[in-house]
Design a protein around this motif. Sequence first.
Motif, PDB file in Angstrom:
ATOM      1  N   GLN A 142       0.847  -1.192   0.000  1.00  0.00           N
ATOM      2  CA  GLN A 142       0.000   0.000   0.000  1.00  0.00           C
ATOM      3  C   GLN A 142       0.883   1.242   0.000  1.00  0.00           C
ATOM      4  N   VAL A 143       0.698   2.075  -0.998  1.00  0.00           N
ATOM      5  CA  VAL A 143       1.489   3.296  -1.097  1.00  0.00           C
ATOM      6  C   VAL A 143       0.705   4.430  -0.457  1.00  0.00           C
ATOM      7  N   GLN A 144       1.380   5.277   0.266  1.00  0.00           N
ATOM      8  CA  GLN A 144       0.721   6.447   0.822  1.00  0.00           C
ATOM      9  C   GLN A 144       1.680   7.622   0.840  1.00  0.00           C
ATOM     10  N   LEU A 145       1.086   8.818   0.887  1.00  0.00           N
ATOM     11  CA  LEU A 145       1.846  10.061   0.970  1.00  0.00           C
ATOM     12  C   LEU A 145       1.623  10.656   2.356  1.00  0.00           C
ATOM     13  N   VAL A 146       2.702  10.998   3.019  1.00  0.00           N
ATOM     14  CA  VAL A 146       2.617  11.561   4.362  1.00  0.00           C
ATOM     15  C   VAL A 146       3.233  12.944   4.349  1.00  0.00           C
ATOM     16  N   GLU A 147       2.421  13.927   4.714  1.00  0.00           N
ATOM     17  CA  GLU A 147       2.847  15.327   4.673  1.00  0.00           C
ATOM     18  C   GLU A 147       3.189  15.823   6.071  1.00  0.00           C
ATOM     19  N   SER A 148       4.003  16.846   6.105  1.00  0.00           N
ATOM     20  CA  SER A 148       4.309  17.524   7.358  1.00  0.00           C
ATOM     21  C   SER A 148       4.775  18.941   7.048  1.00  0.00           C
ATOM     22  N   GLY A 149       4.749  19.784   8.070  1.00  0.00           N
ATOM     23  CA  GLY A 149       5.345  21.109   7.938  1.00  0.00           C
ATOM     24  C   GLY A 149       4.383  22.279   7.893  1.00  0.00           C
ATOM     25  N   GLY A 150       3.095  22.039   7.899  1.00  0.00           N
ATOM     26  CA  GLY A 150       2.164  23.153   7.886  1.00  0.00           C
ATOM     27  C   GLY A 150       2.140  23.858   9.231  1.00  0.00           C
ATOM     28  N   GLY A 151       1.384  24.937   9.302  1.00  0.00           N
ATOM     29  CA  GLY A 151       1.262  25.654  10.565  1.00  0.00           C
ATOM     30  C   GLY A 151       0.805  27.076  10.381  1.00  0.00           C
ATOM     31  N   LEU A 152       0.972  27.848  11.447  1.00  0.00           N
ATOM     32  CA  LEU A 152       0.577  29.259  11.467  1.00  0.00           C
ATOM     33  C   LEU A 152       1.835  30.120  11.390  1.00  0.00           C
ATOM     34  N   VAL A 153       1.813  31.091  10.503  1.00  0.00           N
ATOM     35  CA  VAL A 153       2.963  31.979  10.333  1.00  0.00           C
ATOM     36  C   VAL A 153       2.463  33.376  10.018  1.00  0.00           C
ATOM     37  N   GLN A 154       3.228  34.372  10.402  1.00  0.00           N
ATOM     38  CA  GLN A 154       2.863  35.749  10.071  1.00  0.00           C
ATOM     39  C   GLN A 154       3.220  36.055   8.626  1.00  0.00           C
ATOM     40  N   ALA A 155       2.530  37.021   8.081  1.00  0.00           N
ATOM     41  CA  ALA A 155       2.822  37.465   6.715  1.00  0.00           C
ATOM     42  C   ALA A 155       4.295  37.849   6.609  1.00  0.00           C
ATOM     43  N   GLY A 156       4.907  37.419   5.515  1.00  0.00           N
ATOM     44  CA  GLY A 156       6.329  37.658   5.314  1.00  0.00           C
ATOM     45  C   GLY A 156       7.207  36.527   5.805  1.00  0.00           C
ATOM     46  N   GLY A 157       6.626  35.606   6.542  1.00  0.00           N
ATOM     47  CA  GLY A 157       7.377  34.490   7.080  1.00  0.00           C
ATOM     48  C   GLY A 157       7.537  33.357   6.079  1.00  0.00           C
ATOM     49  N   SER A 158       8.117  32.270   6.567  1.00  0.00           N
ATOM     50  CA  SER A 158       8.419  31.118   5.720  1.00  0.00           C
ATOM     51  C   SER A 158       7.940  29.825   6.371  1.00  0.00           C
ATOM     52  N   LEU A 159       7.646  28.867   5.520  1.00  0.00           N
ATOM     53  CA  LEU A 159       7.338  27.508   5.955  1.00  0.00           C
ATOM     54  C   LEU A 159       7.921  26.543   4.941  1.00  0.00           C
ATOM     55  N   ARG A 160       8.231  25.349   5.415  1.00  0.00           N
ATOM     56  CA  ARG A 160       8.700  24.297   4.522  1.00  0.00           C
ATOM     57  C   ARG A 160       7.819  23.068   4.718  1.00  0.00           C
ATOM     58  N   LEU A 161       7.197  22.658   3.619  1.00  0.00           N
ATOM     59  CA  LEU A 161       6.370  21.458   3.636  1.00  0.00           C
ATOM     60  C   LEU A 161       7.178  20.274   3.110  1.00  0.00           C
ATOM     61  N   SER A 162       6.886  19.119   3.668  1.00  0.00           N
ATOM     62  CA  SER A 162       7.520  17.889   3.210  1.00  0.00           C
ATOM     63  C   SER A 162       6.455  16.849   2.926  1.00  0.00           C
TER      64      SER A 162
END
Length: 119
Positions: free
Chosen positions: A1-21
Amino acid sequence: QVQLVESGGGLVQAGGSLRLSCAASGSSFSVNYMGWYRQAPGKQRELVAHITSGGSTTYATSGKGRFAISRDNAKNTVYLQMNSLKPDDTAVYYCNAELLVLGRLYTYWGQGTQVTVSS
């Protein structure tokens, strides 16, 4: 069984950065392409970016110059680096992949990760 597992979301202020995996797990598959879509409340799901097995990338206009997609083929993982985030980037971000499984191509989706950008 193949699946995709995500991480890295969240709350950030405008101008900030996030990295999703997003990691594809399972057995007996190879990756054709992987990418990210997003869906804001009341809107249709839209492409953010995707990357092929050869490294070719495509970006939606909204993210050009701010977002960068990359992948680690050895780990079957795709990343989305998001910089200079805006409130309009607020959405659920979904990982998407086209995988070759036992000789056939299938499209898979992750469960989604919430990104909220405050003004």
